[in-house]
Scaffold this active site. Structure first.
Site, PDB file in Angstrom:
ATOM      1  N   ASP A 269      -7.615  -0.873   4.494  1.00 56.68           N
ATOM      2  CA  ASP A 269      -6.640  -1.422   5.433  1.00 56.68           C
ATOM      3  C   ASP A 269      -7.240  -1.651   6.815  1.00 56.68           C
ATOM      4  OD1 ASP A 269      -3.801  -2.002   6.269  1.00 56.68           O
ATOM      5  OD2 ASP A 269      -4.195  -0.255   7.544  1.00 56.68           O
ATOM      6  N   GLU A 305      -9.420  -5.568   4.343  1.00 53.69           N
ATOM      7  CA  GLU A 305      -8.544  -6.385   5.170  1.00 53.69           C
ATOM      8  C   GLU A 305      -9.198  -6.453   6.543  1.00 53.69           C
ATOM      9  OE1 GLU A 305      -4.055  -6.578   7.069  1.00 53.69           O
ATOM     10  OE2 GLU A 305      -5.022  -4.649   6.722  1.00 53.69           O
TER      11      GLU A 305
END
Length: 622
Positions: A269, A305
């Site tokens: 993330d 990401e």
């Protein structure tokens, strides 16, 4: 019991049971005395740990079996859960449980999936089924496999405060959330997925910890640094004094999921918020450690990401971090603007024109060094050396749906003709497609932002959420749902029964057929940069020409996102059929079986679109 070579790895920290008891190990460099408190029906029983090098404390306590509950006490202070706890049965503030990592795996023949075969189905465990558990999700694996997905991606499962959360407020990074089941329930889910040929990828958060239940500072303030700032406050300390054990903690977490849960990859993330000025970035170290710990032939994918469009993330270790793929949101943003005209927030950087969408497809992402109006700085770099599967594309994901004030999906904002066309563009490109749960049948349920914090923190979250959207014209007159309300969570649950009725059944047939073609057609199997061309045809349509290994293995996807269009395919080489062959319609998104009205036609070399639609043409002998 099947044991794989990977099972030889052992956790360097936490509670490790053996036949005689349990070994405990913790990093607490500023503590003088560290005790393990064994929790039972009476008063806790304290056992002092012995100091080791570099600030660790460790000790073996005889007779402590799996199922025992324990906490740590530093210098006589309040009891705290283990930062490396494998399970928190009473919540993130309560005692940790000793968990036996051994499991009766049946996946000895499974070695993971290559990136080129990845079709990702992203889901939230709590919202994917009525029960919202690991066990309940097993019952949906056959549906996901029948769709044509090859991997499930679980939003973060590290335990969090309360009973419902997106997962990005996790604080017990080694403990599967008790709201979803016990550790063996997650292992059973992974084992069942492997039995069906599905890989399992887990979303992990290494850029911050949640605000409630994060006790890392009490074990050492050196877990964090004020040298860097993130949107969540002080950054994790990956490059300052005493950062070695911090780096080891997160590397151990990645190895833990690979070994003790047989996972096939991690989605990392917001890696742009993982700030590290050391010679070897922590993510490069994690990639090297995890892959170096696995046996030959075992595939493990690391997907970042990252909003910076930095190709070094997925370049080999000599030149980059050595990760496998990166979320490339420029594709989503161009498609969204093309379909809706929405240009608030970060969408102001995107025109949605066919020319810009085609450039995005060719380049992997749109921004390769141009100035971003939204950010006010140059963004990105060219990535011409990276293969298309290194870019993960979507037309919706948890962020792009859930970070909207009302959690509305793309199919809530555009007509199903446009939705089917965009779906075809996603699945007919050579890039790695990601589907958001329920996307394949145009689900009606929103995906809202939900939490279950303490009343004081929850009130701040609710107020902040509503203030965030007050400046957006689309939401200024609507009440943003309360993240703390249980109803907000319940509204976000999928309703799988929708798939049985129209128009949802038609959309599902389209997704299944597109993924079947992607899997079996030679032109769509080719994933190299030299195996496709992308160009604009008109203001709102793109042509995607795909080439297989044989000269006759050619397919042409024509995708019109809005308006009417007529096109003579013979007028330019990129859309003309190969010599001696003619185009034939393999699939039309406007076919009646998909819920369409037949508004896309091929007559000879002339194509006409009455509105949004996609045609897949294949070459056959003239």
């Amino acid at each position: 019991m099947h044991m794989r070579e990977t099972d030889a790895w052992t956790m360097p920290i936490g509670a490790q049971p053996d036949g005689a008891g349990t070994r405990f190990r913790i990093w607490a460099p500023r503590a003088r005395r560290v005790e393990v408190l064994l929790m039972g029906p009476g008063d806790p029983v304290a056992h002092e740990l012995a100091p080791e090098r570099d600030g660790y404390f460790a000790g073996h306590i005889g007779g402590v079996r799996p199922g025992a509950r324990y906490m740590y006490r530093l210098d006589g202070g309040d009891p705290r859960p283990d930062p490396a706890s494998r399970f928190q049965p009473e919540g993130v503030h309560g005692p940790s449980e000793v968990i036996d990592p051994a499991f009766a795996w049946s996946d000895a023949g499974w070695s993971g999936l290559p990136l080129e075969e990845l079709v990702v189905y992203e889901l939230h465990v709590g919202a994917a089924t009525p029960a919202g558990t690991f066990a309940a999700l097993i019952d949906r694996l056959d549906d996901i496999r029948a769709l044509g997905a090859t991997a499930i991606e679980l939003m973060p499962v590290a335990d969090f405060p309360g009973g419902r959360n997106w997962g990005y407020d996790g604080v017990s990074l080694f403990a599967p959330a008790r709201a979803y089941g016990r550790p063996d329930d997650l292992r059973r889910l992974v084992d069942a997925a492997h039995a069906r040929g599905l890989a399992v990828i887990l979303d992990v958060v290494y850029n911050h910890l949640g605000p409630d239940g994060n006790y890392l500072r009490e074990f050492s303030p050196d877990y964090f640094t004020d040298r860097h700032k993130t949107p969540w406050g002080d950054a994790l300390n990956f490059d300052g004094p005493s950062s070695g054990p911090v780096r080891a903690f997160f590397a151990a977490n990645a190895c833990y999921w690979a070994h003790e849960y047989h996972l096939d990859g991690l989605r990392l993330d917001a890696t742009h918020a993982i700030l590290d000025d050391s010679p070897t970035h922590i993510l490069a170290e994690i990639a090297a450690r995890v892959k170096g710990s696995l046996p030959d032939g075992r595939r493990f994918l690391l997907i970042a990401e990252n909003e910076n469009n930095d190709p070094n993330i997925v370049r080999p270790p000599a030149a980059g971090w050595g990760l496998d793929a990166v979320w490339a949101d420029d594709f989503h943003h161009q498609v969204r603007v093309a379909l809706t005209g929405e240009q608030e927030g970060y969408y102001e950087d995107y025109s949605g024109s066919a020319a810009d969408l085609a450039a995005t497809l060719r380049q992997g992402w749109f921004y390769t060094g141009q100035r971003s109006r939204h950010l006010g700085v140059a963004r990105g770099a060219p990535a011409d050396d990276l293969p298309p599967p290194a870019f993960v594309y979507c037309i919706q994901n948890h962020d792009q749906v859930g970070n909207r004030a009302l959690g509305d999906r793309l199919n809530h904002a555009v007509g199903l003709d446009a939705y089917r066309a965009a779906s075809a563009l996603l699945l007919l490109s050579p890039h790695t497609p990601l589907l958001w749960m329920g996307q394949e049948w145009a689900a009606t349920s929103p995906f809202l932002y939900f939490t279950d914090h303490s009343p004081e923190l929850g009130r701040l979250v609710t107020e902040g959420r509503r203030a965030e959207f007050a400046r957006f014209s689309a939401f200024s007159r609507q009440e943003v749902p309360d993240p703390q309300a249980e109803e907000t969570f319940l509204r976000s649950k999928l309703r799988w029964e929708e798939r049985e009725s129209e128009p949802h059944a038609g959309v599902l047939r389209l997704y299944r057929d597109l993924l079947a073609l992607r899997r079996r057609h030679p032109a769509l199997q080719a994933r190299g940069r030299d195996a496709f061309q992308a160009l604009a045809i008109g203001d709102a349509a793109v042509a995607l020409r795909r080439h297989g290994p044989h000269p006759s293995d050619v397919a042409l996807a024509l995708v019109n996102l809005r308006g009417r269009l007529e096109l003579d395919l013979g007028r330019q080489p990129a859309t003309a059929p190969p010599d001696g062959r003619r185009w034939s319609v393999e699939l039309s998104s406007e076919d009646e079986r998909y819920g369409g009205a037949g508004g896309a036609r091929l007559t000879g070399e002339l194509v006409s679109f009455a509105g949004p639609a996609a045609l897949l043409l294949t070459a056959e002998p003239a």
